[in-house]
Design an enzyme around this catalytic site. Structure first.
Site, PDB file in Angstrom:
ATOM      1  N   LYS A 194       0.876  -1.054   0.158  1.00  0.00           N
ATOM      2  CA  LYS A 194      -0.171  -0.006   0.122  1.00  0.00           C
ATOM      3  C   LYS A 194       0.974   1.123  -0.044  1.00  0.00           C
ATOM      4  O   LYS A 194       2.152   1.206   0.282  1.00  0.00           O
ATOM      5  CB  LYS A 194      -0.862  -0.150   1.254  1.00  0.00           C
ATOM      6  CG  LYS A 194      -1.868  -1.222   1.174  1.00  0.00           C
ATOM      7  CD  LYS A 194      -2.809  -1.303   2.366  1.00  0.00           C
ATOM      8  CE  LYS A 194      -3.714  -2.351   2.411  1.00  0.00           C
ATOM      9  NZ  LYS A 194      -4.783  -2.211   3.495  1.00  0.00           N
ATOM     10  N   TYR A 215     -12.327  -3.404  -3.897  1.00  0.00           N
ATOM     11  CA  TYR A 215     -12.556  -3.210  -2.459  1.00  0.00           C
ATOM     12  C   TYR A 215     -14.245  -3.103  -2.450  1.00  0.00           C
ATOM     13  O   TYR A 215     -15.053  -2.647  -1.593  1.00  0.00           O
ATOM     14  CB  TYR A 215     -12.094  -1.860  -1.583  1.00  0.00           C
ATOM     15  CG  TYR A 215     -10.846  -1.945  -1.140  1.00  0.00           C
ATOM     16  CD1 TYR A 215     -10.561  -2.941  -0.407  1.00  0.00           C
ATOM     17  CD2 TYR A 215      -9.859  -1.199  -1.515  1.00  0.00           C
ATOM     18  CE1 TYR A 215      -9.129  -3.410   0.090  1.00  0.00           C
ATOM     19  CE2 TYR A 215      -8.598  -1.134  -1.166  1.00  0.00           C
ATOM     20  CZ  TYR A 215      -8.239  -2.491  -0.281  1.00  0.00           C
ATOM     21  OH  TYR A 215      -6.916  -2.402   0.462  1.00  0.00           O
ATOM     22  N   PHE A 263     -15.235   2.912   7.031  1.00  0.00           N
ATOM     23  CA  PHE A 263     -13.828   3.141   6.687  1.00  0.00           C
ATOM     24  C   PHE A 263     -13.575   3.003   5.231  1.00  0.00           C
ATOM     25  O   PHE A 263     -12.541   3.177   4.588  1.00  0.00           O
ATOM     26  CB  PHE A 263     -12.673   1.860   7.265  1.00  0.00           C
ATOM     27  CG  PHE A 263     -13.150   0.838   7.011  1.00  0.00           C
ATOM     28  CD1 PHE A 263     -12.574  -0.133   5.937  1.00  0.00           C
ATOM     29  CD2 PHE A 263     -13.923  -0.194   8.016  1.00  0.00           C
ATOM     30  CE1 PHE A 263     -13.096  -1.358   5.661  1.00  0.00           C
ATOM     31  CE2 PHE A 263     -14.287  -1.549   7.661  1.00  0.00           C
ATOM     32  CZ  PHE A 263     -13.476  -1.910   6.463  1.00  0.00           C
ATOM     33  N   ARG A 311      -1.466 -14.549   4.346  1.00  0.00           N
ATOM     34  CA  ARG A 311      -2.285 -13.856   5.252  1.00  0.00           C
ATOM     35  C   ARG A 311      -1.301 -13.998   6.617  1.00  0.00           C
ATOM     36  O   ARG A 311      -1.449 -13.157   7.349  1.00  0.00           O
ATOM     37  CB  ARG A 311      -3.498 -14.118   5.286  1.00  0.00           C
ATOM     38  CG  ARG A 311      -4.041 -13.430   4.093  1.00  0.00           C
ATOM     39  CD  ARG A 311      -5.733 -13.848   3.934  1.00  0.00           C
ATOM     40  NE  ARG A 311      -6.486 -12.933   4.999  1.00  0.00           N
ATOM     41  CZ  ARG A 311      -7.039 -11.684   4.907  1.00  0.00           C
ATOM     42  NH1 ARG A 311      -6.983 -10.837   3.900  1.00  0.00           N
ATOM     43  NH2 ARG A 311      -7.905 -11.416   5.835  1.00  0.00           N
ATOM     44  N   ARG A 361       2.623  -6.787   9.173  1.00  0.00           N
ATOM     45  CA  ARG A 361       1.951  -5.689  10.236  1.00  0.00           C
ATOM     46  C   ARG A 361       2.538  -5.464  11.397  1.00  0.00           C
ATOM     47  O   ARG A 361       2.592  -4.496  12.079  1.00  0.00           O
ATOM     48  CB  ARG A 361       0.604  -5.975  10.048  1.00  0.00           C
ATOM     49  CG  ARG A 361       0.081  -5.570   8.604  1.00  0.00           C
ATOM     50  CD  ARG A 361      -1.272  -6.490   8.361  1.00  0.00           C
ATOM     51  NE  ARG A 361      -2.172  -6.005   7.100  1.00  0.00           N
ATOM     52  CZ  ARG A 361      -3.157  -6.685   6.734  1.00  0.00           C
ATOM     53  NH1 ARG A 361      -3.841  -7.742   7.565  1.00  0.00           N
ATOM     54  NH2 ARG A 361      -3.719  -6.242   5.635  1.00  0.00           N
ATOM     55  N   ASN A 374      -2.105  -0.411   7.226  1.00  0.00           N
ATOM     56  CA  ASN A 374      -1.432  -1.469   7.706  1.00  0.00           C
ATOM     57  C   ASN A 374      -0.560  -2.419   6.392  1.00  0.00           C
ATOM     58  O   ASN A 374      -0.337  -3.558   6.562  1.00  0.00           O
ATOM     59  CB  ASN A 374      -2.426  -2.483   8.261  1.00  0.00           C
ATOM     60  CG  ASN A 374      -3.415  -2.963   6.854  1.00  0.00           C
ATOM     61  OD1 ASN A 374      -3.222  -2.613   5.873  1.00  0.00           O
ATOM     62  ND2 ASN A 374      -4.596  -3.754   7.492  1.00  0.00           N
ATOM     63  N   HIS A 382      -1.947  -5.850   1.331  1.00  0.00           N
ATOM     64  CA  HIS A 382      -3.197  -6.455   1.085  1.00  0.00           C
ATOM     65  C   HIS A 382      -2.783  -7.752   0.868  1.00  0.00           C
ATOM     66  O   HIS A 382      -1.962  -8.125  -0.143  1.00  0.00           O
ATOM     67  CB  HIS A 382      -3.869  -5.678   0.144  1.00  0.00           C
ATOM     68  CG  HIS A 382      -4.970  -6.245  -0.550  1.00  0.00           C
ATOM     69  ND1 HIS A 382      -6.205  -6.776   0.211  1.00  0.00           N
ATOM     70  CD2 HIS A 382      -5.090  -7.399  -1.559  1.00  0.00           C
ATOM     71  CE1 HIS A 382      -6.859  -7.617  -0.587  1.00  0.00           C
ATOM     72  NE2 HIS A 382      -6.306  -8.254  -1.680  1.00  0.00           N
ATOM     73  N   GLU A 436      -8.835 -10.324  -8.054  1.00  0.00           N
ATOM     74  CA  GLU A 436      -8.170  -9.610  -7.904  1.00  0.00           C
ATOM     75  C   GLU A 436      -6.788  -9.566  -8.760  1.00  0.00           C
ATOM     76  O   GLU A 436      -6.333  -8.441  -9.218  1.00  0.00           O
ATOM     77  CB  GLU A 436      -7.707  -9.474  -6.519  1.00  0.00           C
ATOM     78  CG  GLU A 436      -8.767  -9.165  -5.539  1.00  0.00           C
ATOM     79  CD  GLU A 436      -8.530  -9.270  -3.956  1.00  0.00           C
ATOM     80  OE1 GLU A 436      -7.209  -9.685  -3.857  1.00  0.00           O
ATOM     81  OE2 GLU A 436      -9.361  -9.134  -2.950  1.00  0.00           O
TER      82      GLU A 436
END
Ligand code: DAT
Ligand code: MG
Length: 138
Positions: A9, A49, A57, A85, A102, A116, A119, A130
């Site tokens: 990000k 998203y 948010f 993840r 993170r 964070n 993704h 995606e």
């Protein structure tokens, strides 16, 4: 072979953490099958998203993702969706376990959306959807 979409990000790119994050994925043993830097536009992020539309948010999240360049990559390997993840850690960086991306590299900045760093896709269906968005189906 299973694939996942990882995004570094804008906070990760701004803080010069691209190499650190890519290295963690490679050291874990996953293959970086493709990688590109881009400035996402709103249309792309709204698709990416879509599941979060209407949440408090959502708009801050889209604005944050528009705030600078991001890096998109495809990581490949058995169970890479779950594995990345796990490498990334919990959504909230304050409580993400130390040792995770993170947990080690992010914290609460007091912003409306949590920043964070990364993704990672959360299922095979999301990953393929995606990857198609960011890599045109390749
Ligand atoms: P993840 O990125 O761990 O899959 P998610 O898909 O539920 O988490 O949410 C997408 C992003 O939105 C997440 O990385 C950070 C932000 N976010 C999620 N829940 C939030 C909340 N309760 N408050 C602020 N930001 C949040
Ligand atoms: Mg998610």
């Amino acid at each position: 072979m299973e694939r996942t979409l990882v995004l570094i990000k804008p906070d990760g790119v701004r803080r010069n953490l691209v190499g650190e994050i890519v290295a963690r994925i490679e050291r874990k043993g996953y293959l970086i099958a493709n990688i590109r830097m881009l400035e996402a536009d709103r249309a792309l992020l709204e698709k990416h998203y879509a599941e979060h539309v209407g949440k408090p948010f959502y708009e801050p999240l889209v604005e944050f993702m528009l705030s600078g360049p991001i890096v998109a990559l495809i990581a490949e390997g058995n169970r890479v969706i779950e594995g990345f993840r796990s490498l990334a850690g919990a959504t909230d960086p304050t409580v993400a376990a130390p040792g995770t991306i993170r947990g080690d590299l992010a914290r609460d900045q007091g912003t409306k959306v949590v920043q964070n760093i990364v993704h990672g896709s959360d299922s095979i269906e999301s990953a393929e959807r995606e990857i198609a968005l960011f890599f045109g189906g390749k």
